[in-house]
Structures are given as structure tokens and as C-alpha cells.
Enzyme design. Structure first.
Site: not given
Length: 355
Positions: A105, A127, A153, A230, A254
Site C-alpha cells: 500500500s 493513489y 486504485t 483496481k 473497496h
């Protein structure tokens, strides 16, 4: 219960050791948590039609994801701030993910370089940030660290309103930071006044809500890493992702943490597979809790799944490695029960869906 005998057992074990507000941060969804519950209901409504008299004495769960050989069709989903549940955080879970991709992440509580070094197969999740220079730096760091895929994402223009966190006035404890951002600072994530989520406030300050298809096209050309998108639920969005060069798409809501009321991921999966299944790999995320769900996903057209919360619960009780070994063994049993010698045979199974 003192010992887990399946992946689903870890949630109750983790609840005994985690602070209530941390448990809520991991377990909770957005809004009324309708989609959170729907993911589970929808998966349970998928019935697999097994083959009998298949002459199968052994099953091989190994497969290929993004051109890489993996022990079984699972990747560890990108999950933020894993030191919330265990001091080892991402390092502990990355080491446990033997033979499968560990998706780092962007909001990890250890630097991505340390996590990549601990993982067998490392992918990096990104992100879209307000500062494109930071985005570029993160991509370059992921490449230098040996990550073999980039996952962006796309379903978080803003963070869904997670009422458990609001009610708890949730803040990150001292020492848990976004280690990949500037100077490791999470800024507002450690401060809350009244009924607000400090994590949501931090996200609003650094995420760019205006991510568009032009940005995604730029991202696809920014590095040589295969790009995985994603957060796709609409088949047309999936087609556009493939058109700009995506090597993979993750059908995901999510984990019920963004738009409450959105479609369950497993229900969106078949249409996405029909739209792009011959052009790139499709993975399923959201609600997966065990080997039966993996079989359901494979039979519904997915190449594999992302697994999230259950592994955080296992990490919380220092048993993530055992949990993943048990999951692989359970998948072998499920494949045999379905008359499948391998993952390819599972993909040919028919399914039935209850209303």
C-alpha cells in the site's frame, strides 16, 4: 476459541486482542455498510456445479498472475497502516505471503523498499495525489525496489464516510505513519477534534479527486511495469482501462468502504470478464473469506483474488503465515471436491446464482 481452524476464525480472535477502535477501522465499511454486507451475501449466493467421476487424485493450485508463477491464485490486497494491528506490520505479512504477490500500500507504515525486500513477489499500489511529483517519485522508488507491477486504485476520489471511524473520532496512534510520504508524516491523521475521522481528513488533504482517463494513460506510459487498475465495476470502464494499456483489472468496491449501495464485486465480475477477459487478467476483490470464495471467483471468470481483512486478523494474532498455508491447503481440497485438477479446470466450472 483459542485456535483458528479456518480463515474466517481469525476475526473473532483478533477482536480479543485489538483496541475496539482499531478493530472498527479494519472491519468497518462506509455509510450504512450495505455494500459491506452485500459482498458477503452475493458470494454466498454463487453456487458452483462440481464435476464428478473426474478421475482427479491430486490438485495443483499454482497459476500465473501478470505473467508471474504463483503458488495459488491469491494476492495480498493493499491495506494501509498495518502496524495498527501488529508491531511488524507490513513486514510480517509480506514475509508470510510465500509464493504469492504482496501488494504494498502507498499508505504502508513501513517504507516500500523494506517491504519489497521482505516479499517474494512485490507489487506497488498507488493513489492519485495532488502533487504529481510525489507520484513520480513513488513510481521510481517502486521500480528501484524491484516491484513487478503497479496497481492504481481509482475508486477513491474522496474517502467514503466510514461512520464507525467518525463515531470513534479515529486517529492514528503515535508511531504509526504513512512511511512513504514526505518525511513519513501523516499530518492530520494524528489529530481529531470532535466526531471526525482524522484518517479521512488526511486523505482529503493529499489525494487528488480529479483523477481522469488522461491521467491513467499518462501513468500507463510512465514506467515499464504492468499496470493494474483496481476499483472497476462497470464493463465500459474496464474496456477503457484496457484501451489505455492496463495489463490487469481488479473488480472491486473497496471492500464496501467507498460508495455504499454499489454493486457487489462478485455480481459485477461476469460482465467485466465478458467485456475484457481475452485482453487482460481480471482479479476479484471484496468479501473473499476463504477457499470456497476463491473457487467461486475462478468459476465466475476471475484469474485470481485479492485477499484483505482476513489476513489482517491473522496478522493481529501473529499467525499470518499459518493462515495462508491453511488457505492453500483448503483450496486444494475444494478443487478436488469440485473435480478439478488445477485452476484452469476450475475456470471451466458452471455456476448457479440464487436470487
Amino acid at each position: 476459541m483459542t485456535e483458528a481452524v479456518c480463515l474466517a476464525d481469525y476475526e473473532s480472535l483478533a477482536a480479543e486482542v485489538l483496541p475496539a477502535e482499531v478493530f472498527d477501522f479494519v472491519a468497518g465499511g462506509s455509510g450504512a455498510e450495505t455494500t459491506l454486507r452485500r459482498n458477503r451475501t452475493a458470494l454466498d449466493a454463487v453456487s458452483v456445479i462440481p464435476k464428478v467421476l473426474a478421475g482427479v487424485a491430486e490438485a495443483d493450485p499454482s497459476t500465473t498472475l501478470l505473467g508471474q508463477s504463483v503458488a495459488f491464485p491469491v494476492a495480498v490486497a493493499p491495506m494501509a497502516y498495518q502496524q495498527l494491528v501488529h508491531p511488524d506490520g507490513e513486514l510480517g505479512l509480506a514475509k508470510a505471503a510465500s509464493g504469492i504477490p504482496y501488494v504494498i500500500s502507498m499508505l504502508s507504515s513501513h517504507p516500500l523498499e523494506e517491504i519489497a525486500a521482505a516479499a517474494d513477489i512485490a507489487w506497488f499500489q498507488l493513489y492519485w495525489l495532488r502533487d504529481r511529483g510525489v507520484v513520480e517519485s513513488l513510481i521510481d522508488r517502486a521500480v528501484a525496489a524491484g516491484c513487478s507491477a503497479l496497481m492504481v486504485t481509482v475508486d477513491v476520489p474522496v474517502m467514503g464516510r466510514r461512520l464507525r471511524d467518525v463515531r470513534n473520532s479515529f486517529v492514528l496512534p503515535t508511531g504509526v505513519i504513512a512511511a512513504n510520504l514526505v518525511e513519513g508524516s501523516t499530518g492530520r491523521a494524528h489529530q481529531a477534534a470532535g466526531a471526525v475521522s482524522a484518517v479521512a481528513a488526511h486523505t482529503a488533504s493529499v489525494f487528488n479527486p480529479a483523477l481522469g482517463w488522461d491521467d491513467l494513460e499518462w501513468l500507463a506510459g510512465r514506467s515499464s511495469l504492468p499496470l493494474v487498475v483496481k476499483g472497476i465495476l462497470d464493463p465500459e470502464d474496464a474496456r477503457r482501462a484496457v484501451a489505455i494499456g492496463a495489463a490487469g483489472v481488479v473488480v472491486s468496491n473497496h471492500g464496501g468502504r467507498q460508495l455504499d449501495g454499489s454493486v457487489a464485486s462478485i455480481n459485477a465480475l461476469p460482465a467485466v470478464v465478458d467485456a475484457i477477459g481475452n485482453d487482460c487478467q481480471v482479479l476479484l476483490d471484496s468479501g473473499v473469506r476463504g477457499a470456497t470464495d476463491i473457487l467461486r471467483a475462478l468459476a465466475s471468470g476471475a484469474a485470481g483474488v485479492l485477499l484483505g481483512r482476513p489476513l489482517l486478523w491473522a496478522l493481529a494474532v501473529d499467525d499470518a503465515g499459518t493462515a495462508l498455508v491453511r488457505l492453500r491447503d483448503d483450496l486444494i481440497d475444494v478443487l478436488l471436491l469440485a473435480g478439478c485438477a488445477d485452476v484452469a479446470a476450475a475456470a471451466r466450472l458452471a455456476t448457479s446464482r440464487e436470487s
